[in-house]
Scaffold this motif. Structure first.
Motif, PDB file in Angstrom:
ATOM      1  N   GLU A 105       0.787  -1.237   0.000  1.00 45.57           N
ATOM      2  CA  GLU A 105       0.000   0.000   0.000  1.00 45.57           C
ATOM      3  C   GLU A 105       0.818   1.286   0.000  1.00 45.57           C
ATOM      4  OE1 GLU A 105      -2.839  -0.367   3.173  1.00 45.57           O
ATOM      5  OE2 GLU A 105      -3.299  -2.332   2.326  1.00 45.57           O
ATOM      6  N   ILE A 106       1.865   1.306   0.798  1.00 44.71           N
ATOM      7  CA  ILE A 106       2.630   2.555   0.875  1.00 44.71           C
ATOM      8  C   ILE A 106       3.285   2.815  -0.474  1.00 44.71           C
ATOM      9  CG2 ILE A 106       4.426   3.844   2.085  1.00 44.71           C
ATOM     10  CD1 ILE A 106       3.980   2.123   4.530  1.00 44.71           C
ATOM     11  N   PHE A 107       3.761   1.727  -1.114  1.00 44.41           N
ATOM     12  CA  PHE A 107       4.377   1.874  -2.429  1.00 44.41           C
ATOM     13  C   PHE A 107       3.371   2.458  -3.416  1.00 44.41           C
ATOM     14  CE2 PHE A 107       5.446   0.475  -6.681  1.00 44.41           C
ATOM     15  CZ  PHE A 107       6.792   0.792  -6.773  1.00 44.41           C
ATOM     16  N   ARG A 108       2.160   1.932  -3.373  1.00 39.78           N
ATOM     17  CA  ARG A 108       1.135   2.427  -4.308  1.00 39.78           C
ATOM     18  C   ARG A 108       0.813   3.895  -4.035  1.00 39.78           C
ATOM     19  NH1 ARG A 108      -4.488  -0.093  -3.662  1.00 39.78           N
ATOM     20  NH2 ARG A 108      -4.557   1.657  -2.222  1.00 39.78           N
ATOM     21  N   ASP A 109       0.719   4.253  -2.757  1.00 37.97           N
ATOM     22  CA  ASP A 109       0.496   5.660  -2.399  1.00 37.97           C
ATOM     23  C   ASP A 109       1.620   6.541  -2.934  1.00 37.97           C
ATOM     24  OD1 ASP A 109      -1.882   5.429  -1.128  1.00 37.97           O
ATOM     25  OD2 ASP A 109      -1.156   6.044   0.859  1.00 37.97           O
ATOM     26  N   ASN A 110       2.837   6.045  -2.786  1.00 32.34           N
ATOM     27  CA  ASN A 110       3.975   6.822  -3.279  1.00 32.34           C
ATOM     28  C   ASN A 110       3.891   7.000  -4.788  1.00 32.34           C
ATOM     29  OD1 ASN A 110       5.164   7.273  -0.766  1.00 32.34           O
ATOM     30  ND2 ASN A 110       6.405   5.416  -0.849  1.00 32.34           N
ATOM     31  N   CYS A 111       3.466   5.956  -5.497  1.00 31.75           N
ATOM     32  CA  CYS A 111       3.296   6.067  -6.952  1.00 31.75           C
ATOM     33  C   CYS A 111       2.266   7.143  -7.273  1.00 31.75           C
ATOM     34  CB  CYS A 111       2.858   4.735  -7.561  1.00 31.75           C
ATOM     35  SG  CYS A 111       4.189   3.523  -7.649  1.00 31.75           S
ATOM     36  N   LYS A 112       1.207   7.156  -6.490  1.00 29.12           N
ATOM     37  CA  LYS A 112       0.165   8.174  -6.723  1.00 29.12           C
ATOM     38  C   LYS A 112       0.730   9.571  -6.520  1.00 29.12           C
ATOM     39  CE  LYS A 112      -3.490   8.124  -3.943  1.00 29.12           C
ATOM     40  NZ  LYS A 112      -3.312   9.326  -3.106  1.00 29.12           N
ATOM     41  N   SER A 113       1.525   9.724  -5.458  1.00 24.81           N
ATOM     42  CA  SER A 113       2.137  11.032  -5.202  1.00 24.81           C
ATOM     43  C   SER A 113       2.994  11.495  -6.363  1.00 24.81           C
ATOM     44  CB  SER A 113       3.025  10.980  -3.959  1.00 24.81           C
ATOM     45  OG  SER A 113       2.291  10.624  -2.819  1.00 24.81           O
ATOM     46  N   LEU A 114       3.587  10.521  -7.061  1.00 22.24           N
ATOM     47  CA  LEU A 114       4.516  10.860  -8.139  1.00 22.24           C
ATOM     48  C   LEU A 114       3.837  10.874  -9.501  1.00 22.24           C
ATOM     49  CD1 LEU A 114       7.618   8.779  -6.976  1.00 22.24           C
ATOM     50  CD2 LEU A 114       7.128  11.196  -6.604  1.00 22.24           C
ATOM     51  N   GLY A 115       2.556  10.537  -9.528  1.00 22.53           N
ATOM     52  CA  GLY A 115       1.850  10.511 -10.804  1.00 22.53           C
ATOM     53  C   GLY A 115       2.186   9.311 -11.667  1.00 22.53           C
ATOM     54  N   ILE A 116       2.529   8.209 -11.025  1.00 20.37           N
ATOM     55  CA  ILE A 116       2.819   6.973 -11.758  1.00 20.37           C
ATOM     56  C   ILE A 116       1.603   6.053 -11.658  1.00 20.37           C
ATOM     57  CG2 ILE A 116       4.315   4.946 -11.934  1.00 20.37           C
ATOM     58  CD1 ILE A 116       6.442   6.530 -10.351  1.00 20.37           C
ATOM     59  N   PRO A 117       0.871   5.841 -12.749  1.00 20.85           N
ATOM     60  CA  PRO A 117      -0.249   4.909 -12.660  1.00 20.85           C
ATOM     61  C   PRO A 117       0.241   3.492 -12.363  1.00 20.85           C
ATOM     62  CG  PRO A 117      -0.022   5.780 -14.906  1.00 20.85           C
ATOM     63  CD  PRO A 117       1.037   6.426 -14.081  1.00 20.85           C
ATOM     64  N   ALA A 118      -0.375   2.853 -11.378  1.00 21.16           N
ATOM     65  CA  ALA A 118      -0.020   1.469 -11.019  1.00 21.16           C
ATOM     66  C   ALA A 118      -1.303   0.650 -11.110  1.00 21.16           C
ATOM     67  CB  ALA A 118       0.566   1.427  -9.617  1.00 21.16           C
ATOM     68  N   ILE A 143      -0.839   2.129 -21.334  1.00 21.72           N
ATOM     69  CA  ILE A 143      -1.783   2.074 -20.213  1.00 21.72           C
ATOM     70  C   ILE A 143      -2.774   3.223 -20.376  1.00 21.72           C
ATOM     71  CG2 ILE A 143      -2.098   2.177 -17.698  1.00 21.72           C
ATOM     72  CD1 ILE A 143       0.765   1.248 -17.334  1.00 21.72           C
ATOM     73  N   ASP A 144      -4.027   2.863 -20.598  1.00 19.35           N
ATOM     74  CA  ASP A 144      -5.090   3.865 -20.704  1.00 19.35           C
ATOM     75  C   ASP A 144      -5.756   3.958 -19.333  1.00 19.35           C
ATOM     76  OD1 ASP A 144      -7.433   5.261 -21.067  1.00 19.35           O
ATOM     77  OD2 ASP A 144      -7.801   4.440 -23.074  1.00 19.35           O
ATOM     78  N   VAL A 145      -5.368   4.977 -18.593  1.00 20.52           N
ATOM     79  CA  VAL A 145      -5.820   5.106 -17.204  1.00 20.52           C
ATOM     80  C   VAL A 145      -7.326   5.361 -17.164  1.00 20.52           C
ATOM     81  CG1 VAL A 145      -5.547   6.412 -15.056  1.00 20.52           C
ATOM     82  CG2 VAL A 145      -3.565   6.028 -16.542  1.00 20.52           C
ATOM     83  N   GLU A 146      -7.772   6.211 -18.058  1.00 22.77           N
ATOM     84  CA  GLU A 146      -9.161   6.631 -18.062  1.00 22.77           C
ATOM     85  C   GLU A 146     -10.095   5.446 -18.318  1.00 22.77           C
ATOM     86  OE1 GLU A 146      -9.583  10.021 -20.525  1.00 22.77           O
ATOM     87  OE2 GLU A 146     -11.249  10.786 -19.314  1.00 22.77           O
ATOM     88  N   ASN A 147      -9.731   4.627 -19.307  1.00 22.76           N
ATOM     89  CA  ASN A 147     -10.606   3.507 -19.684  1.00 22.76           C
ATOM     90  C   ASN A 147     -10.208   2.184 -19.026  1.00 22.76           C
ATOM     91  OD1 ASN A 147     -12.382   4.968 -21.470  1.00 22.76           O
ATOM     92  ND2 ASN A 147     -10.568   5.189 -22.786  1.00 22.76           N
ATOM     93  N   GLU A 148      -9.192   2.243 -18.175  1.00 20.97           N
ATOM     94  CA  GLU A 148      -8.730   1.065 -17.437  1.00 20.97           C
ATOM     95  C   GLU A 148      -8.424  -0.096 -18.376  1.00 20.97           C
ATOM     96  OE1 GLU A 148     -10.933   0.233 -13.869  1.00 20.97           O
ATOM     97  OE2 GLU A 148     -11.446   2.338 -13.542  1.00 20.97           O
ATOM     98  N   GLU A 149      -7.581   0.197 -19.355  1.00 26.09           N
ATOM     99  CA  GLU A 149      -7.164  -0.812 -20.337  1.00 26.09           C
ATOM    100  C   GLU A 149      -5.664  -0.745 -20.552  1.00 26.09           C
ATOM    101  OE1 GLU A 149     -11.100  -0.877 -23.254  1.00 26.09           O
ATOM    102  OE2 GLU A 149      -9.300   0.212 -23.867  1.00 26.09           O
ATOM    103  N   VAL A 150      -5.097  -1.895 -20.864  1.00 26.69           N
ATOM    104  CA  VAL A 150      -3.704  -1.941 -21.285  1.00 26.69           C
ATOM    105  C   VAL A 150      -3.675  -2.601 -22.660  1.00 26.69           C
ATOM    106  CG1 VAL A 150      -1.450  -3.016 -20.872  1.00 26.69           C
ATOM    107  CG2 VAL A 150      -2.694  -1.957 -18.968  1.00 26.69           C
ATOM    108  N   THR A 151      -2.986  -1.965 -23.595  1.00 29.10           N
ATOM    109  CA  THR A 151      -2.885  -2.510 -24.950  1.00 29.10           C
ATOM    110  C   THR A 151      -1.430  -2.815 -25.263  1.00 29.10           C
ATOM    111  OG1 THR A 151      -4.767  -1.169 -25.613  1.00 29.10           O
ATOM    112  CG2 THR A 151      -3.414  -2.096 -27.377  1.00 29.10           C
ATOM    113  N   TYR A 152      -1.197  -4.010 -25.790  1.00 30.76           N
ATOM    114  CA  TYR A 152       0.141  -4.355 -26.282  1.00 30.76           C
ATOM    115  C   TYR A 152      -0.047  -5.229 -27.506  1.00 30.76           C
ATOM    116  CZ  TYR A 152      -0.591  -8.770 -23.717  1.00 30.76           C
ATOM    117  OH  TYR A 152      -1.093  -9.953 -23.247  1.00 30.76           O
ATOM    118  N   GLY A 153       0.741  -4.980 -28.558  1.00 32.28           N
ATOM    119  CA  GLY A 153       0.542  -5.720 -29.804  1.00 32.28           C
ATOM    120  C   GLY A 153      -0.896  -5.599 -30.243  1.00 32.28           C
TER     121      GLY A 153
END
Lengths: 201, 486
Positions: A105-118, A143-153
């Motif tokens: 959890e703390i790691f995820r919070d830190n990512c949020k503080s830094l603007g890193i979508p996890a 990583i499409d944060v808004e639509n909660e999708e990840v696209t590869y290939g």
């Protein structure tokens, strides 16, 4: 660190960092925290894991996937110490977003503080993506944060993102200092209701 | 959703408002600051030209980089980086009117040892610190959370954090501990049962007869390692044990004011009919001392058990972690941890660096000698702990036995000072993390255990059941571990 940035989408090539319960001591060993800024943290990212006994770079994925923007991790990533040095190092190395099974959890919070979508998805999907990166080191992951999708290939997968993180990133309100600073009078009202806070000096 | 728990009540009292991102803005009543995770946050404040909002609720000390050898505490510190961090903290605290407990104050030490012993940590508070072991303060019945540096900036600038309310899991720890079994064993047992990520999304409310029977120092040790179980916070409802401990401490009010404050403390206790998201029972009755065999605190066994087979674990992730652990620790499934060679014995930390920890270890060391191949360090959690131990003559016991008696700091828990493992040394450690590389060497190996077990390992040069040294049992005579427990 500006609160103006809306982060709706991040993308680039990927780097798999396999393993469960990868703790922040591995991500950023404590001996490299003796600096008063985060400026050099990229140099220390996974410092020990990336080197062989002679101090030379080994075949750790971070050495093989230089220039990657999307890290793909497994479960309970970033457990242990609260050090923001860990996601700071990842960000400064080039990581703009993370896909994985779960985060401490703390790691995820830190990512949020830094603007890193996890974002998260299930084990099988993560492993498939990690294998795809191995086979397609130059392949783009989005990583499409808004639509909660990840696209590869050719593949698009649904992912989950913590509600507060999504709101913060998409609305550009992930700078919590600015967000909370404007509520000063409400803070004072809260403080008035606390018997233990009153200029005891 | 929980209702009527201490967590709910304290949260509600400190909730300022709901933020647009859906999180709550939570006021932090006690902000603890140390040299490693704060300089960047003070820097961010300067960049934005912001002041510290609540300097009177903010207290600082130096612990992570503090040299523990007396001669190395002369300023400027020999380690330039450490000196720079310490100087930055001194400047940042004095510029902002924050109380700082430095080397000369006599109160310096590990934040999570210092704040409780000064009476800064009290029931019904919210406590934050840029350190994951902030859960420690929950022992008083507060919400203690570890935060990252950007959140430290938040607290400095606004007095608040943005936070999501967690679920509350009640953990009833039933049974009675035998001689030579301690709070440390309870929390290791809990982590063994619930796993290192079992607490993610939860705070732990510890209760039950085994918890209620603990003194405050034991309760601090239990709450301290909540994060090792994945729970960001853990707490124990306050009771007379709590109030007796608080009475007379420097930052605790006296007389009528104490009684008034106590009314508040009583009011935030979990209701008899509180609702929890989850209730689990952990049976601690007659457990043996626990030791870790692997590379995370969940890889732990009672000393009478043997190292498990990777296939014993149901989850794939646990099996893989076990394989990696066996390789790193150079140990085989089916092996006992008894007899595992030890090179270093380390006593101290925010988990087990308090007076009672040294007292228990001293009982083992009295009249015994540290094995000649073992390097043994006793590092008080604070200068006050050191002074108290010395007043009781405990330092003599350690020194006579062959331990180095040091000054206060985090020391070899994470090796940010000169105290570190070398090569693949094995450390019998009273600390909280056995992660690879944690104690300063990437090949170093850590075996977590209680202070008494560390003392016994120091004497034997190998992992040993400390109960063999207690009571009337002559050293080395106990054949069966189970018998020694009786």
């Amino acid at each position: 660190m500006s609160g103006e940035n809306h982060i709706t989408e991040v993308g680039g090539t990927g780097v798999p960092i396999p393993g469960d319960d990868i703790d922040t001591d591995q991500i950023l060993p404590a001996r490299f925290m003796k600096e008063v800024t985060f400026d050099n943290m990229a140099d220390y990212l996974f410092y020990d894991a990336r080197r062989d006994d002679d101090g030379e770079f080994n075949d750790h994925p971070l050495n093989r996937f230089e220039g990657a923007s999307i890290a793909v991790i497994n479960s309970n990533f970033g457990c242990g110490s609260s050090r923001e040095h860990a996601p700071q190092a990842m960000m400064r190395w080039g990581v703009d977003g993370i896909v994985g099974e779960s985060y401490a959890e703390i790691f995820r919070d830190n990512c949020k503080s830094l603007g890193i979508p996890a974002v998260t998805t299930d084990h099988e999907t993560v492993v498939e993506l990690q294998e795809w990166i191995e086979a397609n080191p130059d392949g783009e992951i989005d990583i499409d944060v808004e639509n909660e999708e990840v696209t590869y290939g050719e593949t698009t997968i649904d992912v989950d993102i913590d509600h507060a993180m999504k709101e913060a990133l998409v609305e550009g309100i992930w700078d919590t200092t600015s967000l909370m600073y404007s509520n000063k009078s409400k803070v004072e009202a809260t403080v008035d209701g606390l018997p233990y806070v009153e200029g005891d000096d | 959703m929980s209702n009527g728990t201490l967590y709910d009540k304290v949260w509600d009292k400190h909730k300022v408002t709901e933020l647009p991102n859906g999180q709550d803005q939570l006021f932090i009543g006690l902000h603890l600051v140390h040299e490693v995770t704060s300089p960047q946050a003070f820097g961010m404040l300067r960049e934005r030209d912001l002041d510290v909002a609540y300097p009177d609720q903010t207290f600082a000390t130096t612990d992570h980089i503090a040299p523990t050898e007396e001669k190395k505490r002369q300023r400027p510190l020999k380690d330039d980086q450490a000196e720079e961090m310490l100087t930055a903290l001194e400047t940042n605290t004095s510029d902002n009117g924050i109380t700082f407990f430095g080397f000369e104050s006599g109160k310096q030490g590990i934040t999570h040892v210092v704040a409780p012993e000064l009476g800064l940590s009290q029931p019904g508070m919210t406590v934050a610190c840029g350190d994951s072991h902030t859960a420690t303060h929950g022992a008083f019945g507060s919400i203690g959370v570890g935060i990252g540096t950007s959140q430290i900036r938040d607290v400095l600038a606004t007095g608040c954090i943005a936070a999501d309310k967690q679920k509350v899991r009640r953990i009833n720890v039933e049974g009675e501990l035998g001689e030579g079994v301690y709070a440390k064993d309870i929390i290791l047992k809990i982590i063994q049962d619930l796993g290192v990520d079992g607490g993610v999304g939860h705070v732990y409310e510890y209760g039950g007869e085994a918890i209620e029977a603990l003194d405050m120092e034991g309760r601090l040790a239990v709450c301290n390692m909540s994060i090792e179980g994945g729970a960001r916070a853990g707490y124990i409802n306050p009771d007379e044990t709590t109030y007796d401990y608080l009475k007379g401490r420097e930052y605790v009010p006296e007389g009528d004011e104490f009684e008034e404050r106590k009314e508040y403390w009583e009011s935030i206790k979990s209701d008899e009919d509180a609702e929890y998201d989850d209730v689990v029972t952990v049976d601690a009755d007659g457990i043996d001392p626990l030791v870790t065999w692997g590379i995370n605190p969940g890889q732990v066994i009672e000393i009478s058990d043997t190292v498990p087979e990777p296939d014993d674990f149901e989850a794939r992730t646990d099996r893989e972690a076990a394989e990696q652990a066996l390789e790193h620790m150079d140990i085989e499934p089916g092996q006992s941890m008894l007899g595992y060679d030890v090179d270093v014995a380390f006593l101290g930390t925010c988990t087990n660096g308090r007076v009672s920890d040294f007292e228990e270890a001293a009982k083992i060391l009295e009249g015994n000698q540290v094995d000649e191949d073992v390097r043994a360090l006793a590092v008080p959690g604070s200068e006050s702990v050191r002074a108290e131990c010395e007043a009781r003559g405990l330092d003599e016991v350690f020194i006579n036995a062959g331990f180095q008696w040091r000054r206060a700091g985090c020391s070899m828990c994470l090796a940010m000072n000169d105290d570190a493992l070398e090569g693949d040394e094995v450390c019998a450690s009273s600390s909280n993390r056995n992660f690879i590389g944690r104690q300063g060497s990437k090949d170093g190996r850590t075996v977590l255990m209680s202070p008494a077990m560390v003392a016994a390992a120091a004497v034997e040069g190998e992992v040993t059941d400390a109960r063999e040294y207690l009571d009337d049992e002559p050293a080395g005579s106990a054949s069966g571990v189970g018998e020694a427990a009786d």
